[in-house]
Design a protein around this motif. Structure first.
Motif, PDB file in Angstrom:
ATOM      1  N   SER A  93      -5.080   3.545  -8.049  1.00  8.36           N
ATOM      2  CA  SER A  93      -5.049   2.960  -6.712  1.00  8.36           C
ATOM      3  C   SER A  93      -3.640   3.069  -6.138  1.00  8.36           C
ATOM      4  CB  SER A  93      -5.475   1.504  -6.782  1.00  8.36           C
ATOM      5  OG  SER A  93      -5.347   0.907  -5.526  1.00  8.36           O
ATOM      6  N   CYS A 123      -2.614   0.865  -3.965  1.00  6.62           N
ATOM      7  CA  CYS A 123      -2.257  -0.514  -3.608  1.00  6.62           C
ATOM      8  C   CYS A 123      -1.815  -1.284  -4.846  1.00  6.62           C
ATOM      9  CB  CYS A 123      -3.450  -1.223  -2.977  1.00  6.62           C
ATOM     10  SG  CYS A 123      -3.979  -0.476  -1.440  1.00  6.62           S
ATOM     11  N   GLU A 167      -8.483  -0.821  -2.004  1.00  5.66           N
ATOM     12  CA  GLU A 167      -8.493  -0.850  -3.455  1.00  5.66           C
ATOM     13  C   GLU A 167      -9.711  -0.086  -3.970  1.00  5.66           C
ATOM     14  OE1 GLU A 167      -8.232  -3.703  -1.707  1.00  5.66           O
ATOM     15  OE2 GLU A 167      -6.143  -4.182  -2.053  1.00  5.66           O
ATOM     16  N   LEU A 168      -9.579   0.470  -5.157  1.00  4.28           N
ATOM     17  CA  LEU A 168     -10.690   1.183  -5.775  1.00  4.28           C
ATOM     18  C   LEU A 168     -11.651   0.171  -6.376  1.00  4.28           C
ATOM     19  CD1 LEU A 168      -8.775   4.053  -7.559  1.00  4.28           C
ATOM     20  CD2 LEU A 168     -10.121   4.196  -5.474  1.00  4.28           C
ATOM     21  N   CYS A 182       0.876  -1.159   0.000  1.00  2.09           N
ATOM     22  CA  CYS A 182       0.000   0.000   0.000  1.00  2.09           C
ATOM     23  C   CYS A 182       0.920   1.217   0.000  1.00  2.09           C
ATOM     24  CB  CYS A 182      -0.908  -0.005   1.225  1.00  2.09           C
ATOM     25  SG  CYS A 182      -2.228   1.229   1.124  1.00  2.09           S
TER      26      CYS A 182
END
Length: 132
Positions: free
Chosen positions: A60, A62, A42-43, A23
């Protein structure tokens, strides 16, 4: 020593994968057997917001990474191309090795029950012949 060598062979022939979840620049989770656990940030995918006409694509923070270490698969020698000289050598080697373990026939000794004659005189001492 044998256990150590078996462990070395096991480690060099085994393949494994390390899954990591980052992340940002921080490593949050890693796993050897299963997929690394996500942090939940997460998106959402574009298909989930089908009711919205306006979709904003955001990158994102991540990411998942996998590092794979492949093992060696070439431990078994290939015997598909053996020429005639090698075949003769292998055959003669196994034949002579197997001959070491066959029982030998023992001939009975005929002189075991024979007693030597009695000596009246010691001829070696009379002739002064001594073994050194």
């Amino acid at each position: 020593m044998a256990v150590l060598m078996a462990f070395v062979v096991l480690c060099t022939t085994m393949s494994f994968t390390v899954n990591m979840h980052y992340c940002g620049d921080t490593l949050l989770d890693y796993a050897l057997v299963q997929k690394a656990k996500s942090c939940g940030m997460e998106l959402s995918t574009p298909g989930e917001n089908a009711g919205c006409d306006l979709q904003i694509v955001k990158k994102s923070c991540c990411q998942d990474k996998s590092v794979t270490a492949k093992g060696h698969d070439d431990l078994k020698p290939s015997f598909t191309s053996i020429d005639l000289e090698q075949q003769v050598f292998i055959t003669s080697f196994f034949y002579s090795y197997a001959a070491l373990f066959t029982p030998q026939t023992v001939t009975p000794k005929a002189y075991t029950n024979y007693t030597p004659p009695l000596l009246f005189r010691d001829v070696q001492t009379l002739d002064e012949v001594y073994l050194i």
